[in-house]
Scaffold this motif. Structure first.
Motif, PDB file in Angstrom:
ATOM      1  N   UNK A 118      42.481  41.598  50.169  1.00  0.00           N
ATOM      2  CA  UNK A 118      43.587  40.468  50.604  1.00  0.00           C
ATOM      3  C   UNK A 118      42.793  40.047  51.630  1.00  0.00           C
ATOM      4  N   UNK A 119      42.605  40.934  52.375  1.00  0.00           N
ATOM      5  CA  UNK A 119      42.326  40.606  53.997  1.00  0.00           C
ATOM      6  C   UNK A 119      41.625  39.441  53.823  1.00  0.00           C
ATOM      7  N   UNK A 178      49.313  38.887  40.663  1.00  0.00           N
ATOM      8  CA  UNK A 178      49.545  37.949  39.307  1.00  0.00           C
ATOM      9  C   UNK A 178      50.984  38.096  38.691  1.00  0.00           C
ATOM     10  N   UNK A 179      52.032  37.624  38.898  1.00  0.00           N
ATOM     11  CA  UNK A 179      53.080  38.122  37.621  1.00  0.00           C
ATOM     12  C   UNK A 179      53.507  36.544  36.859  1.00  0.00           C
ATOM     13  N   UNK A 236      37.538  36.534  36.441  1.00  0.00           N
ATOM     14  CA  UNK A 236      38.766  37.509  36.421  1.00  0.00           C
ATOM     15  C   UNK A 236      38.998  38.927  36.454  1.00  0.00           C
ATOM     16  N   UNK A 237      39.087  39.918  36.772  1.00  0.00           N
ATOM     17  CA  UNK A 237      38.644  41.233  36.612  1.00  0.00           C
ATOM     18  C   UNK A 237      39.861  41.803  36.904  1.00  0.00           C
ATOM     19  N   UNK A 238      40.798  42.766  36.228  1.00  0.00           N
ATOM     20  CA  UNK A 238      41.725  43.912  37.268  1.00  0.00           C
ATOM     21  C   UNK A 238      40.996  44.867  37.439  1.00  0.00           C
ATOM     22  N   UNK A 239      41.223  44.892  38.352  1.00  0.00           N
ATOM     23  CA  UNK A 239      40.573  46.269  39.507  1.00  0.00           C
ATOM     24  C   UNK A 239      41.209  47.748  39.364  1.00  0.00           C
ATOM     25  N   UNK A 267      49.070  44.044  38.212  1.00  0.00           N
ATOM     26  CA  UNK A 267      48.867  42.129  38.497  1.00  0.00           C
ATOM     27  C   UNK A 267      47.459  42.205  39.331  1.00  0.00           C
ATOM     28  N   UNK A 268      46.427  43.201  40.349  1.00  0.00           N
ATOM     29  CA  UNK A 268      45.576  42.819  41.089  1.00  0.00           C
ATOM     30  C   UNK A 268      44.231  42.152  40.579  1.00  0.00           C
ATOM     31  N   UNK A 269      43.517  41.340  40.887  1.00  0.00           N
ATOM     32  CA  UNK A 269      42.796  40.232  39.795  1.00  0.00           C
ATOM     33  C   UNK A 269      41.681  39.888  41.465  1.00  0.00           C
ATOM     34  N   UNK A 270      40.003  40.108  41.106  1.00  0.00           N
ATOM     35  CA  UNK A 270      39.493  39.703  42.081  1.00  0.00           C
ATOM     36  C   UNK A 270      38.274  39.000  40.774  1.00  0.00           C
ATOM     37  N   UNK A 271      37.784  38.610  41.676  1.00  0.00           N
ATOM     38  CA  UNK A 271      35.985  37.548  40.531  1.00  0.00           C
ATOM     39  C   UNK A 271      35.168  38.485  40.745  1.00  0.00           C
TER      40      UNK A 271
END
Length: 213
Positions: free
Chosen positions: A157-158, A165-166, A183-186, A192-196
């Protein structure tokens, strides 16, 4: 006739020397006075000094600070923020590729009646540390808190590489369709947490158990 006028002035000067001197003196005074007036009026007016800003203690309103300048990534509780909201650093300071993918997915999800809400995005190191401290207080130890909150040094996030996402129906949609956008669930414990983490249409890696790894 010209000679007579000169002769008359010379005669008058001899007869009334004081009067002639006084007249000359008065003329000089008038000329100097006129020069002083013209000079004074021709000077530019003194610049008007702007009033100093009031401090809060003086009763005036303090100068406004742009919200973006003071934004550390924390989002308001009284309204929902979408991926298209450009008023918050949590959205605008996300990695550009990540934000573009989330926006594309949000447009397609909208066609299915699903609206994306950004519950967290970019965070400052200070904001991340506050969340970690709160996690330690909530869960009782750093080890337990690390399952949900990363350190500022490790948090994606930093670095702007992660977005939360919600609501739940949006998370479910993104888990099923996110790989089409990369986009993937980590984390298995954070739907709710997704990253590329993949290319568009690629295969997402198996989610980690939690943020601790």
């Amino acid at each position: 006739m010209h000679d007579n006028r000169v002769a008359n002035r010379s005669t008058a000067a001899r007869r009334f020397p004081g009067s002639m001197a006084a007249g000359i003196g008065a003329s000089l005074v008038l000329m100097l006075s006129a020069t002083w007036v013209v000079t004074t009026r021709s000077e530019p007016a003194a610049p008007v000094t702007a009033p100093a800003e009031h401090s809060p203690d003086s009763g005036g309103a303090p100068a406004e600070v742009p919200s973006e300048a003071a934004d550390d990534g924390e989002l308001p509780d009284d309204r929902e923020i979408t991926p298209f909201d450009t008023r918050h650093a949590a959205v605008t300071r996300l990695d550009r590729r990540l934000l573009a993918a989330v926006r594309e997915a949000a447009r397609d999800a909208r066609d299915d009646g699903i609206e994306f809400v950004v519950t967290s995005g970019w965070r400052s190191k200070e904001h991340q540390q506050r969340l970690l401290d709160e996690g330690i207080e909530r869960y009782g130890s750093l080890e337990m808190a690390r399952e949900f909150v990363n350190t500022p040094e490790k948090s994606t996030h930093v670095s702007g590489k992660a977005v939360d996402i919600g609501p739940t129906d949006a998370d479910d949609w993104l888990i099923r369709h996110g790989s089409a956008y990369g986009l993937c669930q980590v984390y298995a414990n954070e739907m709710w947490h997704f990253e590329l983490l993949a290319g568009p249409g690629g295969t997402c890696p198996v989610p980690l158990n939690n943020a601790a790894g």
